[in-house]
Design a protein around this motif. Structure first.
Motif, short mmCIF file in Angstrom:
data_model
loop_
_atom_site.label_atom_id
_atom_site.label_comp_id
_atom_site.label_asym_id
_atom_site.label_seq_id
_atom_site.Cartn_x
_atom_site.Cartn_y
_atom_site.Cartn_z
N PRO A 205 0.83 -1.21 0.00
CA PRO A 205 0.00 0.00 0.00
C PRO A 205 0.86 1.25 0.00
CG PRO A 205 0.06 -0.95 2.20
CD PRO A 205 0.73 -1.95 1.27
N THR A 206 0.31 2.31 -0.59
CA THR A 206 1.02 3.59 -0.61
C THR A 206 0.57 4.50 0.53
OG1 THR A 206 -0.61 4.45 -2.16
CG2 THR A 206 1.41 3.50 -3.09
N GLU A 207 -0.48 4.12 1.23
CA GLU A 207 -0.98 4.90 2.36
C GLU A 207 -1.29 3.97 3.53
OE1 GLU A 207 -4.32 7.17 1.12
OE2 GLU A 207 -3.20 8.38 -0.32
N GLY A 208 -1.32 4.53 4.72
CA GLY A 208 -1.72 3.75 5.88
C GLY A 208 -0.66 2.82 6.41
N VAL A 209 0.61 3.10 6.14
CA VAL A 209 1.70 2.27 6.66
C VAL A 209 2.22 2.93 7.94
CG1 VAL A 209 3.99 1.30 6.23
CG2 VAL A 209 2.34 1.51 4.35
N LEU A 210 2.11 2.21 9.06
CA LEU A 210 2.54 2.74 10.36
C LEU A 210 3.67 1.89 10.92
CD1 LEU A 210 -0.93 3.46 12.02
CD2 LEU A 210 0.57 5.07 10.84
N MET A 211 4.67 2.54 11.48
CA MET A 211 5.80 1.83 12.07
C MET A 211 5.68 1.84 13.59
SD MET A 211 9.90 2.61 11.71
CE MET A 211 9.77 4.17 12.59
N ALA A 212 5.83 0.67 14.19
CA ALA A 212 5.81 0.58 15.65
C ALA A 212 7.14 1.06 16.21
CB ALA A 212 5.56 -0.86 16.08
N THR A 213 7.08 1.84 17.28
CA THR A 213 8.30 2.28 17.95
C THR A 213 8.28 1.80 19.40
OG1 THR A 213 7.39 4.39 18.71
CG2 THR A 213 8.38 4.34 16.50
N LYS A 214 9.41 1.87 20.00
CA LYS A 214 9.54 1.36 21.35
C LYS A 214 8.87 2.26 22.38
CE LYS A 214 13.20 -1.06 23.87
NZ LYS A 214 14.65 -1.38 23.83
N ASN A 215 8.99 3.57 22.16
CA ASN A 215 8.50 4.51 23.18
C ASN A 215 7.63 5.64 22.64
OD1 ASN A 215 10.09 3.37 25.46
ND2 ASN A 215 11.84 4.03 24.23
N ARG A 216 7.44 5.72 21.30
CA ARG A 216 6.73 6.87 20.73
C ARG A 216 5.44 6.48 20.01
NH1 ARG A 216 9.26 8.79 16.66
NH2 ARG A 216 10.73 7.08 16.44
N GLY A 217 4.95 5.28 20.26
CA GLY A 217 3.72 4.85 19.61
C GLY A 217 3.92 4.60 18.13
N TRP A 218 2.81 4.65 17.37
CA TRP A 218 2.87 4.41 15.93
C TRP A 218 3.31 5.67 15.20
CZ3 TRP A 218 2.50 -0.42 14.26
CH2 TRP A 218 1.85 -1.35 15.07
N GLN A 219 4.20 5.50 14.23
CA GLN A 219 4.69 6.61 13.43
C GLN A 219 4.35 6.38 11.96
OE1 GLN A 219 6.46 9.39 14.86
NE2 GLN A 219 5.65 8.41 16.70
N ASP A 220 3.95 7.46 11.30
CA ASP A 220 3.68 7.40 9.86
C ASP A 220 5.02 7.32 9.14
OD1 ASP A 220 2.83 7.60 7.29
OD2 ASP A 220 1.92 9.58 7.47
N SER A 221 5.41 6.13 8.75
CA SER A 221 6.75 5.93 8.18
C SER A 221 6.69 4.82 7.15
CB SER A 221 7.75 5.58 9.29
OG SER A 221 9.03 5.35 8.77
N ASP A 222 6.72 5.20 5.90
CA ASP A 222 6.61 4.24 4.80
C ASP A 222 7.92 4.22 4.02
OD1 ASP A 222 5.97 2.64 2.70
OD2 ASP A 222 4.31 3.86 1.96
N PRO A 223 8.64 3.09 3.96
CA PRO A 223 9.92 3.05 3.25
C PRO A 223 9.78 2.98 1.74
CG PRO A 223 9.39 0.88 4.11
CD PRO A 223 8.32 1.81 4.62
N ARG A 224 8.58 2.72 1.26
CA ARG A 224 8.41 2.50 -0.18
C ARG A 224 8.73 3.72 -1.04
NH1 ARG A 224 3.37 -0.33 -3.40
NH2 ARG A 224 3.88 0.49 -5.44
N PRO A 225 8.30 4.94 -0.69
CA PRO A 225 8.57 6.08 -1.59
C PRO A 225 10.05 6.30 -1.88
CG PRO A 225 6.89 6.67 0.01
CD PRO A 225 7.42 5.34 0.43
N ILE A 226 10.92 6.12 -0.87
CA ILE A 226 12.35 6.32 -1.10
C ILE A 226 12.88 5.27 -2.05
CG2 ILE A 226 14.63 6.35 -0.04
CD1 ILE A 226 12.99 8.79 0.62
N ARG A 227 12.52 4.03 -1.81
CA ARG A 227 12.99 2.94 -2.66
C ARG A 227 12.50 3.13 -4.09
NH1 ARG A 227 11.08 -1.34 -6.10
NH2 ARG A 227 12.50 -3.10 -5.92
N ASP A 228 11.23 3.45 -4.25
CA ASP A 228 10.68 3.66 -5.59
C ASP A 228 11.34 4.85 -6.29
OD1 ASP A 228 9.05 1.51 -5.19
OD2 ASP A 228 7.20 2.67 -4.92
N TRP A 229 11.65 5.89 -5.51
CA TRP A 229 12.30 7.07 -6.09
C TRP A 229 13.68 6.71 -6.64
CZ3 TRP A 229 16.83 9.40 -4.31
CH2 TRP A 229 17.19 10.58 -4.95
N VAL A 230 14.47 5.95 -5.87
CA VAL A 230 15.80 5.56 -6.34
C VAL A 230 15.69 4.75 -7.63
CG1 VAL A 230 17.88 4.24 -5.82
CG2 VAL A 230 16.81 5.58 -4.03
#
Length: 399
Positions: A205-230
């Protein structure tokens, strides 16, 4: 004084000649070791993570939740092929392998609590694997769990949640790929895993990707755009762009930084902005052109490809990180000095041994000290100008 062609020190197809690019590339044994470790990490998480999450949720009084086996996607420099071998300790070659789970079990639970619970479950499972394998585990990163599989190699495992229907699409696609691969008896190969990642990545998916963190809850962090850009930029401008990105990262790694260093994604995005595929197919000239363009680019904003489509107030300026520890001026000054020296080596010094010495001074001894392969250019290259718009360098014959 005739100019020198230094291209073959960086990259050449001449058999038996070791190049800078060769020395930056993981050898087959190291690559196999990292892929084997990735396979073991994935297998352990598939086998133990679902039940571990269920038990931790029950112990926390959140009731029973159904957790499927995670899906995995390799991201970062390994996936877009800009990974370099480490230059010196404590640098390490890294492989980032994201673990993905669906949203459903999160929606009915306190989000911040589930993020910490999921992160903790992954950390526990991988700690057990590290003990079994004799690896070390680094739990200091808030964004991922790191497994150090040797002195010079580690694997980072961030964990993400994606929409349920997207997760189901990935599962079905994976099952079909496995069925086809098993029929052809290639399902246990590292090449199969790489191809599976590549094909399934396009279904992410291009939207709705959340990364779990140890102390800061869920973060909006999707690795796909960088990879696709390269991938898109290399397809558009050619493989030379990827090589120049790697040369810049190698230069950064060889430097000794008092406070902090410029991050890889910043160097890559800035290099892309300065790169001109029409200049020449020689890597020494392409690198020089990029070095001349970088200072002006780094004096301004460098917007992350992952946020370019967002409103200005939500865009990420990668260059702002240079100011966090006050290194912007230092980075720019070092780049300008390298550019001056590289231009001198190409256009002025006229002595192959001296040209090799200059390159090694800035890039380290992974750059071959092989003056015999340095040749004179058939056409004198024009000096690069220190302006925002650099005129094309003269055409020369590639080495």
């Amino acid at each position: 004084m005739p100019s020198l062609n230094l291209h073959s020190l960086f990259d050449t197809r001449v058999e038996g000649r070791v190049t800078f690019l060769d020395n930056l590339t993981l050898d087959p044994d190291d690559r196999s070791l990292m892929l084997s470790a990735r396979t073991e990490i994935r297998a352990r998480l598939k086998a133990r993570l679902p039940r571990r999450i269920q038990k931790k949720a029950e112990d926390a009084g959140q009731g029973h939740i159904e957790v499927p086996e995670p899906r995995f996607f390799t991201q970062g420099s390994w996936s877009y092929k800009t990974l370099n071998t480490p230059c010196r300790p404590p640098q390490q070659a890294d492989l980032d392998d994201g673990a993905y789970l669906p949203f459903s079990y999160i929606e009915s639970q306190p989000p911040a609590q589930m993020s910490a619970l999921l992160f903790e479950a992954v950390e526990e499972v991988l700690s057990e694997l590290a003990d079994d394998k004799g690896w070390k585990i680094d739990t200091n990163n808030d964004n991922c769990t790191r497994l150090i599989i040797s002195d010079a190699k580690h694997i980072d495992v961030p964990v993400y949640s994606i929409p349920d229907h997207e997760f189901e699409t990935l599962v079905k696609a994976s099952m079909e790929m496995y069925r086809i691969a098993a029929a052809n008896e290639v399902f246990d190969s590292a090449d199969y895993a790489e191809r599976a990642d590549e094909q399934e990545w396009h279904m992410m998916p291009t939207e709705g990707v959340l990364m779990a963190t140890k102390n800061r809850g869920w973060q909006d962090s999707d690795p796909r755009p960088i990879r696709d850009w390269v991938v898109e930029q290399v397809e558009l401008k050619g493989e030379q762009l990827r090589r120049v990105m790697r040369y810049l990262k190698a230069w950064r790694d060889f430097q000794k930084w008092d406070k902090d260093d410029p991050k890889s994604i910043l160097l890559m995005v800035a290099a892309d902005a300065a790169f001109d595929s029409s200049v020449d197919r020689r890597d020494d000239l392409a690198l020089l052109k990029v070095l001349r363009g970088l200072p002006d680019i780094l004096r301004g904003k460098v917007i992350s490809p992952s946020t370019r489509d967002k409103p200005p107030g939500e865009q990420e300026d990668l260059a702002r990180r240079l100011d966090n520890k006050g290194i912007r001026r230092d980075v720019i000054a070092r780049i300008e000095h390298f550019a001056d020296q590289l231009e001198y080596a190409i256009n002025t010094c006229g002595i192959p041994t001296k040209a090799c010495e200059i390159l090694i001074e800035h890039l380290g001894d992974r750059l071959p000290n092989d003056p015999e392969r340095v040749t004179q250019s058939t056409v004198q290259s024009q000096p690069a100008q220190k302006t925002n718009v650099v005129p094309p360098l003269g055409k020369t014959t590639a080495g």
